[in-house]
Write an enzyme that holds these catalytic residues in place. Structure first.
Site, PDB file in Angstrom:
ATOM      1  N   GLY A   1       0.791  -1.227   0.000  1.00 45.59           N
ATOM      2  CA  GLY A   1       0.000   0.000   0.000  1.00 45.59           C
ATOM      3  C   GLY A   1       0.819   1.271   0.000  1.00 45.59           C
ATOM      4  O   GLY A   1       0.356   2.312   0.474  1.00 45.59           O
ATOM      5  N   SER A   2       2.037   1.235  -0.589  1.00 50.82           N
ATOM      6  CA  SER A   2       2.825   2.478  -0.589  1.00 50.82           C
ATOM      7  C   SER A   2       2.170   3.539  -1.484  1.00 50.82           C
ATOM      8  O   SER A   2       2.239   4.731  -1.178  1.00 50.82           O
ATOM      9  CB  SER A   2       4.281   2.221  -0.991  1.00 50.82           C
ATOM     10  N   ASN A   3       1.526   3.110  -2.570  1.00 44.86           N
ATOM     11  CA  ASN A   3       0.822   4.104  -3.398  1.00 44.86           C
ATOM     12  C   ASN A   3      -0.371   4.691  -2.652  1.00 44.86           C
ATOM     13  O   ASN A   3      -0.666   5.886  -2.767  1.00 44.86           O
ATOM     14  CB  ASN A   3       0.381   3.470  -4.719  1.00 44.86           C
TER      15      ASN A   3
ATOM     16  N   ILE B   1     -11.453  -6.120 -12.077  1.00 42.31           N
ATOM     17  CA  ILE B   1     -12.675  -5.456 -11.615  1.00 42.31           C
ATOM     18  C   ILE B   1     -13.834  -5.949 -12.487  1.00 42.31           C
ATOM     19  O   ILE B   1     -13.720  -6.004 -13.716  1.00 42.31           O
ATOM     20  CB  ILE B   1     -12.513  -3.923 -11.734  1.00 42.31           C
TER      21      ILE B   1
ATOM     22  N   ASN C   1      -5.695   2.731 -12.675  1.00 44.67           N
ATOM     23  CA  ASN C   1      -4.736   1.755 -12.154  1.00 44.67           C
ATOM     24  C   ASN C   1      -3.337   2.273 -12.454  1.00 44.67           C
ATOM     25  O   ASN C   1      -3.150   3.110 -13.350  1.00 44.67           O
ATOM     26  CB  ASN C   1      -4.950   0.393 -12.813  1.00 44.67           C
TER      27      ASN C   1
ATOM     28  N   HIS D   1       0.714   0.957 -13.211  1.00 37.56           N
ATOM     29  CA  HIS D   1       1.501  -0.223 -13.586  1.00 37.56           C
ATOM     30  C   HIS D   1       2.971   0.168 -13.617  1.00 37.56           C
ATOM     31  O   HIS D   1       3.321   1.218 -14.164  1.00 37.56           O
ATOM     32  CB  HIS D   1       1.040  -0.735 -14.955  1.00 37.56           C
TER      33      HIS D   1
ATOM     34  N   GLU E   1       6.118   6.373  -9.163  1.00 39.30           N
ATOM     35  CA  GLU E   1       4.687   6.034  -9.048  1.00 39.30           C
ATOM     36  C   GLU E   1       4.000   6.963  -8.064  1.00 39.30           C
ATOM     37  O   GLU E   1       2.902   7.466  -8.313  1.00 39.30           O
ATOM     38  CB  GLU E   1       4.515   4.582  -8.560  1.00 39.30           C
TER      39      GLU E   1
HETATM   40  C1  GAR Z   1       3.123  -1.072  -7.506  1.00 41.74           C
HETATM   41  O1  GAR Z   1       4.424  -1.113  -8.014  1.00 41.74           O
HETATM   42  C2  GAR Z   1       2.125  -1.082  -8.642  1.00 41.74           C
HETATM   43  O2  GAR Z   1       2.561  -0.388  -9.763  1.00 41.74           O
HETATM   44  C3  GAR Z   1       2.026  -2.556  -8.924  1.00 41.74           C
HETATM   45  O3  GAR Z   1       1.992  -3.149  -7.660  1.00 41.74           O
HETATM   46  C4  GAR Z   1       2.792  -2.372  -6.767  1.00 41.74           C
HETATM   47  C5  GAR Z   1       1.994  -2.103  -5.513  1.00 41.74           C
HETATM   48  O4  GAR Z   1       2.817  -1.476  -4.573  1.00 41.74           O
HETATM   49  N1  GAR Z   1       0.877  -2.865  -9.716  1.00 41.74           N
HETATM   50  C6  GAR Z   1       0.891  -3.770 -10.685  1.00 41.74           C
HETATM   51  O5  GAR Z   1       1.869  -4.456 -10.946  1.00 41.74           O
HETATM   52  C7  GAR Z   1      -0.409  -3.894 -11.457  1.00 41.74           C
HETATM   53  N2  GAR Z   1      -0.261  -4.744 -12.592  1.00 41.74           N
HETATM   54  P1  GAR Z   1       2.203  -0.762  -3.316  1.00 41.74           P
HETATM   55  O6  GAR Z   1       1.295  -1.770  -2.614  1.00 41.74           O
HETATM   56  O7  GAR Z   1       3.408  -0.442  -2.474  1.00 41.74           O
HETATM   57  O8  GAR Z   1       1.459   0.460  -3.771  1.00 41.74           O
END
Ligand code: GAR
Length: 221
Positions: free
Chosen positions: A22-24, A103, A117, A119, A189
């Site tokens: 969940g850093s984003n 989804i 989303n 990526h 990101e």
């Molecule tokens: C992030 O790097 C995001 O871009 C990726 O999962 C990670 C989640 O990190 N998403 C995908 O690969 C989608 N295909 P987070 O939990 O630290 O936000």
């Protein structure tokens, strides 16, 4: 409109979906607290009861719901539950932040062009089913491309295939490991996701087929 008299839109009511660290999600909450993002997080939905995102949501008193196949084995019940939660929260925008599930098309239709989303690569390269997290960076390094990056896109009914809102390029270095590349890309990101969401909050996005146009902010130019 006269400079300085711009009417502020009401804050977006964001539901965040996350399966992992969940850093984003944190970065989005930070941006809201710093006044960079005109939004409120109305709640977090996760399929993973052990997600770090849940611990963070609880620390911020953000409502959390766990919806997964274990609790809702029937797919239509699972999806109806999610729709019901979104309605209860009066959600008008959805953010996928490391959510490792498709989804449901009904939700995609209901929130048309209002689900984003992120990526960790430059789509359409290194995307699609099975391409998430470290797998993406491993594939990037193995292929030998010199640049990777970040893509924020609108969610449609195919994996990683919706219209692209913003992208940012990150070089792949000779001594990169999947982990080092992941860390550098994650930093981008956290910046680009807020930027993309704020463009929607300011009503500056137009979608035409696969193309997404960003209206310039005249007040800033
Ligand atoms: C992030 O790097 C995001 O871009 C990726 O999962 C990670 C989640 O990190 N998403 C995908 O690969 C989608 N295909 P987070 O939990 O630290 O936000």
């Amino acid at each position: 409109m006269v400079r300085g008299q711009q009417q502020k839109n009401p804050p977006l009511r964001l539901a965040v979906f996350a399966s992992g660290t969940g850093s984003n999600f944190r970065a989005i909450v930070d941006s809201i607290e710093d006044g960079k993002l005109n939004a409120v997080v109305v709640g977090l939905i996760s399929n993973n009861p052990d997600a770090g995102a849940i611990v963070f949501a609880e620390s911020k008193q953000i409502p959390c719901e766990i919806v997964n196949k274990k609790r809702y084995p029937d797919e239509s019940e699972h999806d109806a539950k999610i729709l019901n939660i979104l309605e209860q929260w009066k959600t008008n925008f959805i953010i996928l932040a490391g959510y490792m599930k498709m989804i449901n098309p009904l939700i995609v239709e209901k929130y048309k062009n209002r689900i984003l989303n992120i990526h960790p690569a430059l789509l359409p390269s290194f995307g699609g089913k099975g391409m998430y997290g470290l797998h993406v960076h491993e594939a990037v390094i193995e292929y030998g491309v010199k640049f990777s990056g970040v893509t924020v896109h609108i969610v449609n009914n195919e994996y990683d295939a919706g219209p692209v809102v913003l992208q940012r390029v990150v070089p792949v270095l000779d001594d990169d490991t999947p982990q080092s590349l992941q860390q550098r890309i994650l930093k981008e990101e956290h910046i680009i996701y807020t930027e993309a969401i704020q463009l929607f909050a300011e009503n500056r996005i137009t979608v035409s087929g696969r193309r997404v146009f960003v209206q310039r902010d005249h007040a800033k130019n």
